[in-house]
Design a protein around this motif. Sequence first.
Motif, PDB file in Angstrom:
ATOM      1  N   ASN A  17      -6.676  30.031   9.917  1.00  0.00           N
ATOM      2  CA  ASN A  17      -6.542  28.897   9.025  1.00  0.00           C
ATOM      3  C   ASN A  17      -5.147  28.868   8.418  1.00  0.00           C
ATOM      4  N   PHE A  18      -4.922  27.859   7.609  1.00  0.00           N
ATOM      5  CA  PHE A  18      -3.651  27.669   6.923  1.00  0.00           C
ATOM      6  C   PHE A  18      -3.587  28.556   5.674  1.00  0.00           C
ATOM      7  N   PRO A  19      -2.371  28.878   5.203  1.00  0.00           N
ATOM      8  CA  PRO A  19      -2.240  29.710   4.007  1.00  0.00           C
ATOM      9  C   PRO A  19      -2.972  29.137   2.788  1.00  0.00           C
ATOM     10  N   GLU A  20      -3.170  27.841   2.755  1.00  0.00           N
ATOM     11  CA  GLU A  20      -3.811  27.187   1.600  1.00  0.00           C
ATOM     12  C   GLU A  20      -5.319  27.440   1.513  1.00  0.00           C
ATOM     13  N   LEU A  21      -5.902  28.143   2.471  1.00  0.00           N
ATOM     14  CA  LEU A  21      -7.351  28.373   2.455  1.00  0.00           C
ATOM     15  C   LEU A  21      -7.812  28.993   1.142  1.00  0.00           C
ATOM     16  N   ALA A  22      -7.037  29.914   0.587  1.00  0.00           N
ATOM     17  CA  ALA A  22      -7.422  30.541  -0.680  1.00  0.00           C
ATOM     18  C   ALA A  22      -7.576  29.506  -1.790  1.00  0.00           C
ATOM     19  N   HIS A  23      -6.726  28.506  -1.810  1.00  0.00           N
ATOM     20  CA  HIS A  23      -6.821  27.447  -2.831  1.00  0.00           C
ATOM     21  C   HIS A  23      -8.099  26.619  -2.634  1.00  0.00           C
ATOM     22  N   ILE A  24      -8.448  26.383  -1.396  1.00  0.00           N
ATOM     23  CA  ILE A  24      -9.676  25.627  -1.102  1.00  0.00           C
ATOM     24  C   ILE A  24     -10.897  26.415  -1.550  1.00  0.00           C
ATOM     25  N   ILE A  25     -10.909  27.705  -1.294  1.00  0.00           N
ATOM     26  CA  ILE A  25     -12.025  28.563  -1.707  1.00  0.00           C
ATOM     27  C   ILE A  25     -12.142  28.582  -3.225  1.00  0.00           C
ATOM     28  N   ASP A  26     -11.009  28.611  -3.907  1.00  0.00           N
ATOM     29  CA  ASP A  26     -11.022  28.533  -5.369  1.00  0.00           C
ATOM     30  C   ASP A  26     -11.587  27.199  -5.839  1.00  0.00           C
ATOM     31  N   ALA A  27     -11.124  26.103  -5.233  1.00  0.00           N
ATOM     32  CA  ALA A  27     -11.578  24.766  -5.634  1.00  0.00           C
ATOM     33  C   ALA A  27     -13.078  24.585  -5.391  1.00  0.00           C
ATOM     34  N   LEU A  28     -13.599  25.217  -4.369  1.00  0.00           N
ATOM     35  CA  LEU A  28     -15.037  25.136  -4.083  1.00  0.00           C
ATOM     36  C   LEU A  28     -15.861  26.002  -5.034  1.00  0.00           C
ATOM     37  N   GLY A  29     -15.199  26.884  -5.768  1.00  0.00           N
ATOM     38  CA  GLY A  29     -15.893  27.744  -6.716  1.00  0.00           C
ATOM     39  C   GLY A  29     -16.625  28.908  -6.069  1.00  0.00           C
ATOM     40  N   ILE A  30     -16.231  29.283  -4.859  1.00  0.00           N
ATOM     41  CA  ILE A  30     -16.945  30.366  -4.172  1.00  0.00           C
ATOM     42  C   ILE A  30     -16.163  31.684  -4.141  1.00  0.00           C
ATOM     43  N   ARG A  31     -15.016  31.719  -4.746  1.00  0.00           N
ATOM     44  CA  ARG A  31     -14.207  32.949  -4.756  1.00  0.00           C
ATOM     45  C   ARG A  31     -14.982  34.157  -5.293  1.00  0.00           C
ATOM     46  N   PRO A  32     -15.821  34.032  -6.314  1.00  0.00           N
ATOM     47  CA  PRO A  32     -16.526  35.213  -6.828  1.00  0.00           C
ATOM     48  C   PRO A  32     -17.443  35.892  -5.810  1.00  0.00           C
ATOM     49  N   TYR A  33     -17.764  35.225  -4.732  1.00  0.00           N
ATOM     50  CA  TYR A  33     -18.646  35.806  -3.717  1.00  0.00           C
ATOM     51  C   TYR A  33     -17.897  36.653  -2.699  1.00  0.00           C
ATOM     52  N   PHE A  34     -16.579  36.693  -2.778  1.00  0.00           N
ATOM     53  CA  PHE A  34     -15.768  37.393  -1.789  1.00  0.00           C
ATOM     54  C   PHE A  34     -14.806  38.363  -2.461  1.00  0.00           C
ATOM     55  N   SER A  35     -14.636  39.513  -1.824  1.00  0.00           N
ATOM     56  CA  SER A  35     -13.712  40.523  -2.331  1.00  0.00           C
ATOM     57  C   SER A  35     -12.291  40.299  -1.853  1.00  0.00           C
ATOM     58  N   GLY A  36     -12.115  39.468  -0.825  1.00  0.00           N
ATOM     59  CA  GLY A  36     -10.784  39.185  -0.320  1.00  0.00           C
ATOM     60  C   GLY A  36     -10.792  38.171   0.801  1.00  0.00           C
ATOM     61  N   VAL A  43      -1.009  36.157   7.771  1.00  0.00           N
ATOM     62  CA  VAL A  43      -0.862  37.421   8.498  1.00  0.00           C
ATOM     63  C   VAL A  43       0.098  37.288   9.672  1.00  0.00           C
ATOM     64  N   GLY A  44       0.104  36.113  10.302  1.00  0.00           N
ATOM     65  CA  GLY A  44       0.990  35.896  11.442  1.00  0.00           C
ATOM     66  C   GLY A  44       0.329  36.092  12.788  1.00  0.00           C
ATOM     67  N   TYR A  45      -0.960  36.374  12.800  1.00  0.00           N
ATOM     68  CA  TYR A  45      -1.722  36.536  14.036  1.00  0.00           C
ATOM     69  C   TYR A  45      -3.029  35.766  13.918  1.00  0.00           C
ATOM     70  N   ASP A  46      -3.436  35.154  15.012  1.00  0.00           N
ATOM     71  CA  ASP A  46      -4.728  34.464  15.074  1.00  0.00           C
ATOM     72  C   ASP A  46      -5.764  35.367  15.719  1.00  0.00           C
ATOM     73  N   LYS A  47      -7.033  35.153  15.352  1.00  0.00           N
ATOM     74  CA  LYS A  47      -8.111  35.780  16.107  1.00  0.00           C
ATOM     75  C   LYS A  47      -8.041  35.221  17.528  1.00  0.00           C
ATOM     76  N   PRO A  48      -8.216  35.963  18.558  1.00  0.00           N
ATOM     77  CA  PRO A  48      -8.801  37.293  18.655  1.00  0.00           C
ATOM     78  C   PRO A  48      -7.809  38.454  18.645  1.00  0.00           C
ATOM     79  N   ILE A  52      -5.026  40.886  13.349  1.00  0.00           N
ATOM     80  CA  ILE A  52      -5.600  40.198  12.187  1.00  0.00           C
ATOM     81  C   ILE A  52      -6.867  40.911  11.699  1.00  0.00           C
ATOM     82  N   PHE A  53      -7.624  41.466  12.635  1.00  0.00           N
ATOM     83  CA  PHE A  53      -8.811  42.228  12.245  1.00  0.00           C
ATOM     84  C   PHE A  53      -8.404  43.522  11.547  1.00  0.00           C
ATOM     85  N   ARG A  54      -7.355  44.149  12.035  1.00  0.00           N
ATOM     86  CA  ARG A  54      -6.863  45.374  11.393  1.00  0.00           C
ATOM     87  C   ARG A  54      -6.330  45.083   9.991  1.00  0.00           C
ATOM     88  N   ALA A  55      -5.702  43.919   9.823  1.00  0.00           N
ATOM     89  CA  ALA A  55      -5.234  43.519   8.486  1.00  0.00           C
ATOM     90  C   ALA A  55      -6.422  43.351   7.540  1.00  0.00           C
TER      91      ALA A  55
END
Length: 113
Positions: A17-36, A43-48, A52-55
Motif C-alpha cells: 500500500n501507499f505510505p498514507e495507509l497509517a493515516h487511513i487506519i487512524d481515520a477509521l479509528g481502528i489503530r488501537p486494534y493493531f500493534s504496528g 519499506v521499499g519492497y512489495d509482497k511477496p 517486507i515480511f522480515r521487516a
Amino acid sequence: MEQGLQKGYRHYILSNNFPELAHIIDALGIRPYFSGITVSGLVGYDKPRPEIFRAALRQAGHPHVALMIGDNPIADMRGSREAGMVPVLVHHSQPCPDAQYAFDTLSPIAGLL
C-alpha cells in the motif's frame, strides 16, 4: 489498548500500500486494534518479497510464531512462508501449496491462536 494483548498475542498490518495507509487506519479509528503497521510504500519492497515480511517480523520483535493471514496465494502465502511465518489463506477457493492452513472464512482462525 490492543484487544489481542489480553490473550497474549498482537495484531499487525502488513500491506502492499501507499505510505498514507497509517493515516487511513487512524481515520477509521481502528489503530488501537493493531500493534504496528508495515507498508510496502515505506519499506521499499512489495509482497511477496521476503524483505517486507522480515521487516514486519523485526517490528514485531521477532516472535517465536507469526501467522500471516491473507487472501493472495502468491503475495501473502509464498512470501510469508519464505520468511518463516505460518501462512494462513482465507477466502480463496483454489488449493495453495504454500498455505499451511486454508479457511473459507476468518472465524476458524481463532482456533489457531
